[in-house]
Write a protein that holds these residues in place. Structure first.
Motif, short mmCIF file in Angstrom:
data_model
loop_
_atom_site.label_atom_id
_atom_site.label_comp_id
_atom_site.label_asym_id
_atom_site.label_seq_id
_atom_site.Cartn_x
_atom_site.Cartn_y
_atom_site.Cartn_z
N THR A 14 -12.34 -16.98 16.74
CA THR A 14 -11.22 -17.77 16.22
C THR A 14 -11.16 -19.12 16.90
OG1 THR A 14 -9.95 -15.76 15.78
CG2 THR A 14 -8.72 -17.82 15.88
N ALA A 15 -11.28 -19.13 18.21
CA ALA A 15 -11.23 -20.40 18.96
C ALA A 15 -12.42 -21.28 18.60
CB ALA A 15 -11.21 -20.11 20.45
N LEU A 16 -13.60 -20.69 18.50
CA LEU A 16 -14.80 -21.47 18.18
C LEU A 16 -14.70 -22.08 16.79
CD1 LEU A 16 -17.66 -22.44 18.77
CD2 LEU A 16 -18.49 -20.23 17.96
N VAL A 17 -14.32 -21.28 15.81
CA VAL A 17 -14.21 -21.79 14.44
C VAL A 17 -13.12 -22.85 14.33
CG1 VAL A 17 -13.65 -21.17 12.05
CG2 VAL A 17 -15.22 -19.75 13.37
N ALA A 18 -12.00 -22.65 15.01
CA ALA A 18 -10.93 -23.65 14.98
C ALA A 18 -11.42 -24.97 15.57
CB ALA A 18 -9.71 -23.14 15.74
N THR A 29 -21.55 -27.26 8.43
CA THR A 29 -22.82 -27.37 9.15
C THR A 29 -22.66 -26.99 10.62
OG1 THR A 29 -23.52 -29.11 7.65
CG2 THR A 29 -24.73 -28.92 9.72
N ALA A 30 -21.61 -27.46 11.25
CA ALA A 30 -21.39 -27.15 12.67
C ALA A 30 -21.16 -25.65 12.86
CB ALA A 30 -20.21 -27.95 13.21
N ALA A 31 -20.44 -25.02 11.94
CA ALA A 31 -20.19 -23.59 12.05
C ALA A 31 -21.50 -22.82 11.90
CB ALA A 31 -19.18 -23.14 11.00
N HIS A 32 -22.34 -23.21 10.95
CA HIS A 32 -23.63 -22.55 10.75
C HIS A 32 -24.49 -22.70 12.00
CE1 HIS A 32 -27.56 -21.60 9.02
NE2 HIS A 32 -26.89 -20.94 8.11
N THR A 33 -24.52 -23.90 12.56
CA THR A 33 -25.27 -24.14 13.79
C THR A 33 -24.73 -23.30 14.93
OG1 THR A 33 -25.80 -26.38 13.06
CG2 THR A 33 -26.01 -25.93 15.43
N VAL A 92 -10.02 -16.33 7.09
CA VAL A 92 -10.88 -16.96 6.09
C VAL A 92 -10.15 -17.99 5.24
CG1 VAL A 92 -12.35 -16.52 4.08
CG2 VAL A 92 -12.49 -15.05 6.09
N ASP A 93 -8.93 -17.72 4.84
CA ASP A 93 -8.20 -18.69 4.02
C ASP A 93 -7.94 -19.98 4.80
OD1 ASP A 93 -8.14 -17.11 1.77
OD2 ASP A 93 -6.19 -16.23 2.25
N GLN A 97 -14.79 -21.66 7.56
CA GLN A 97 -16.01 -21.78 8.34
C GLN A 97 -16.34 -20.50 9.10
OE1 GLN A 97 -13.46 -23.84 8.41
NE2 GLN A 97 -14.15 -25.89 7.90
N THR A 98 -15.37 -19.59 9.17
CA THR A 98 -15.61 -18.29 9.81
C THR A 98 -16.79 -17.59 9.13
OG1 THR A 98 -13.27 -18.11 10.33
CG2 THR A 98 -14.54 -16.09 10.43
#
Length: 159
Positions: A14-18, A29-33, A92-93, A97-98
């Motif tokens: 959660t923290a990373l995706v936020a 792109t950043a989330a995929h990386t 997800v909503d 990026q999650t």
């Protein structure tokens, strides 16, 4: 991320995706990386091991997804992985990026472990809370197909 216990992962993700979302105004792109980096860390920590066999690759990556809380089921051919319970569904909503983070993780995990297995697609929410990961496996061919008309005579209309 690899060093966290199972219960800590939702908070970490959660923290990373936020954070990724705040940097890229919705850019995935950043989330995929981030998912790719996560997979590489799992290999360097020994959690994922290189294999030559597609069956072992699917078992290893499916096991990883199960440990992350996705309640995994696989098909007998090993060409589909069902993620039956997303522990991040409530994010997800707000943070789509999650899903991209997890796609990056799974794609890179297959690349890192080897075996020639790749992800063809992830069909999200094929049922509420269920995602389907369709795989390409080099050891599975197209096979031979027959249709329902095989072995039946065509009916003539006798009106």
């Amino acid at each position: 991320l690899a060093g966290h216990q199972r219960g800590d992962r939702p908070g970490v993700v959660t923290a990373l995706v936020a954070e990724l979302s705040s940097q890229g105004s919705g850019d995935s792109t950043a989330a995929h990386t981030g998912g790719e980096i996560w997979a590489r860390s799992l290999v360097s920590s020994g959690r994922l091991r290189p294999v030559d066999d597609p069956e072992a690759a699917v078992a290893q990556v499916a096991g990883l997804a199960d440990e992350l809380g996705f309640a995994v089921a696989t098909e007998p051919l090993g060409d589909r992985i069902y993620l039956r319970c997303c522990p991040y569904a409530d994010l997800v909503d707000e943070l789509p990026q999650t899903c991209t983070l997890h796609l990056g993780l799974l794609q890179a995990a297959f690349t890192q472990v080897g075996g020639g297995v790749t992800i063809e697609e992830i069909a999200m929410n094929i049922r509420p809370g269920v995602c389907l990961v369709r795989l390409h496996r080099p050891d599975l061919g197209p096979g031979t197909s027959i249709g329902p008309a095989v072995g039946r005579r065509a009916r003539k209309d006798h009106r």
